[in-house]
Enzyme design. Sequence first.
Site, short mmCIF file in Angstrom:
data_model
loop_
_atom_site.label_atom_id
_atom_site.label_comp_id
_atom_site.label_asym_id
_atom_site.label_seq_id
_atom_site.Cartn_x
_atom_site.Cartn_y
_atom_site.Cartn_z
N LYS A 170 -7.46 -59.01 -81.77
CA LYS A 170 -6.47 -59.14 -82.84
C LYS A 170 -6.93 -58.47 -84.13
O LYS A 170 -6.10 -57.98 -84.90
CB LYS A 170 -6.17 -60.62 -83.11
CG LYS A 170 -5.43 -61.25 -81.94
CD LYS A 170 -4.90 -62.62 -82.26
CE LYS A 170 -4.30 -63.22 -81.00
NZ LYS A 170 -3.71 -64.52 -81.21
N GLU A 202 -5.75 -65.20 -91.83
CA GLU A 202 -4.53 -64.58 -92.34
C GLU A 202 -3.69 -65.61 -93.07
O GLU A 202 -3.86 -66.82 -92.88
CB GLU A 202 -3.74 -63.90 -91.21
CG GLU A 202 -3.28 -64.84 -90.12
CD GLU A 202 -2.51 -64.10 -89.02
OE1 GLU A 202 -2.99 -63.07 -88.54
OE2 GLU A 202 -1.44 -64.58 -88.66
N HIS A 227 2.13 -73.50 -79.27
CA HIS A 227 1.99 -72.05 -79.19
C HIS A 227 2.29 -71.48 -77.82
O HIS A 227 1.97 -70.32 -77.54
CB HIS A 227 0.59 -71.60 -79.65
CG HIS A 227 0.22 -72.15 -81.00
ND1 HIS A 227 0.81 -71.71 -82.16
CD2 HIS A 227 -0.64 -73.14 -81.37
CE1 HIS A 227 0.31 -72.38 -83.18
NE2 HIS A 227 -0.55 -73.27 -82.73
N ARG A 270 1.15 -55.65 -71.57
CA ARG A 270 1.53 -55.91 -70.18
C ARG A 270 3.02 -56.21 -70.13
O ARG A 270 3.67 -56.28 -71.16
CB ARG A 270 0.78 -57.15 -69.68
CG ARG A 270 1.05 -58.34 -70.60
CD ARG A 270 0.51 -59.64 -70.06
NE ARG A 270 0.13 -60.55 -71.13
CZ ARG A 270 0.94 -61.31 -71.84
NH1 ARG A 270 2.23 -61.29 -71.60
NH2 ARG A 270 0.51 -62.10 -72.80
#
Lengths: 168, 502
Positions: B117, B201, B236, B293
């Site tokens: 990430k 973040e 999530h 993917r």
Amino acid sequence: MKVYLEIAGERREIQLERAADGLYRAVLDGRAVEVHAEELRPGVLSLLMDGRAYRVVAEETVESEDWAVHVGRERFAYRMDDPRSLRSRLRANEHGDGPRTLKASMPGRVVRVLAAEGDAVTVGQGVLVIEAMKMQNEVKSPKDGVVARLLAAPGDAVGAGQDLAVIE
Amino acid sequence: MEIKKILIANRGEIALRVERACRERGIATVAVYSDVDRAGLHVLEADEAYRLGAAAATESYLRGDKILEIAKQTGADAIHPGYGFLSENADFADACERAGVKFIGPPASAMRALGSKTRARQAADAAGMPRTPGSTTGLASVEEALEVAEKIGYPVMLKAAAGGGGKGMRAIAKPEELPGAFESAKSEAERAFGSGEVYLEKLIEQPRHVEIQVLADEHGNCLYLGERECSVQRRHQKVIEEAPSAVVGAELRRRMGEAAVRLAQTAGYTNAGTVEFLLDKDGNFYFLEMNTRLQVEHPVTELVTGLDLVHLQIDVAEGKPLALRQEDVTLRGHAIECRVYAEDPENQFFPSPGKITRLLQPGGPGIREDCGVYEGWTVPMDYDPMLSKLIAYAPTREMAIARLLRALDEYVIGGIRSNLGLFRRILQDEDFRRAAIDTGYLDRLLSSGPARECEREPEVKLAAALGAAVLETRRTVSTNGASGGGPAERAWKLAARREATR
């Protein structure tokens, strides 16, 4: 034949006579009903009652004593409750003060044993931990008592309904 | 290069999905399976099938060496990795290339550039696309973390660079919480992904999850195939996905799509991929990550674009240039997908593997089901417990919801618990129906208490009791004969087992 059912939390007495070709005459809690039943394939019934059509699907849980039927979108858990039946007598034994057996509710692997044989346990206390699909689930004691026997050890693979421990 | 035989390095519904596309093109298929999947549908429907090993993924579907060996022995020209397992493993993609077997997916270099990430955030900067404020490299210390957090302002999100599925992720409201969260996120990430790299973040409040499907050929052409909204999530994990998003208009779609295409091209991406964004209340979007993917939820894109993504993946892998241009991609109608899982919503969503004793599947207009199970199949406890994807397609969102509810009423899964009831609850919920959703929506709905029990009609209860009684009497009769498996026989078995354990 007479059937005693405990369904959706209610106990019901059903007198059921097979009349002809799928037609049944039933007396349910004193009320007479006629019902036509067609078994399309094993466990899938089309039920006609006063002109209304119902799809009744039996869910056969493999290793459990509780069965269920689905009517439309709703699921009804039920138990046969015949005082003369073997099943009911066996179950009655489980609800008294006598020994209670802890069973695995799903297949998995025993990862931890939290109490040893001879340990006193209280109702709700964890006795073993089972892991399935990377999630852990505590198997709790159903009563205050003593761990009389442990029937599984860490690392054991267990099937649904398998006995894990006996609490006395 | 024309592909004549594909090995599918996966299981369940996605393996079957790929086999179907292959059969449609006259491509031969090779399945691989673990010991608990011998009776799986993907084995039944393949042209050839070979055993990998024991149930554990590390002994079977993650054994890239064995899978490549089988590909070579069977003469497969290509490997389709599906999703999960080896699909985002750059080393495996490299090994395929060395062995001369085409990996149906992006090149290893693009996976590496986007797989972490932090590196993906650097790539986003290079592509000039908006991302959440915060660090683009791993944090070396708590002090550095505090410094970054101070600069971007609380609340912040601590995330694992190698992360996924919410692991190694912490929301932090104030500086005092940071040191503890830093250590625990680091060690959780280390355990889950073998890398303790974490970064910070800015936390976007009540974001929607909107992702762009991209498709790139090996000649520098790249398209975006519209968006999917996946805001209905539990911890999530996506639960319901739809296309298009109710809040994305043509202009926003174009801006997000063009940003996604820029990122893919900057990283040298080819084949199908997904760029995930968070969308805030004011319509600003922020790059989240790229999934290199085919996604679980690809069918909703297929339904609204009229394209077949697996066919397109194979076209790209064969080296063909894309046959369509961006202006040829149009969206029509609305599609919604439910991820049907073997889990018990009444028991904290605990997995419920086991034997499916009864299965009645929906059908009819506008219903697609990508399903990997059947009546009599035992859902293994060793993998993700997804059973099926139920997808409805209709001219409008409202009609798609009605269609999905109708299909759910037709659906019966017996023997194991499933989350079908959860979908009914969501699809009937007022907020979902007016698309007032964000990534916290489902957790709020679930914490608002158990589903309101609707009063059951007395006639339905009567039908249930009579139906149960009729079935019981039939079983009792039939078990006197040769057929078995009814309650009477089960009772006998239970009694016998009890006796044996006494």
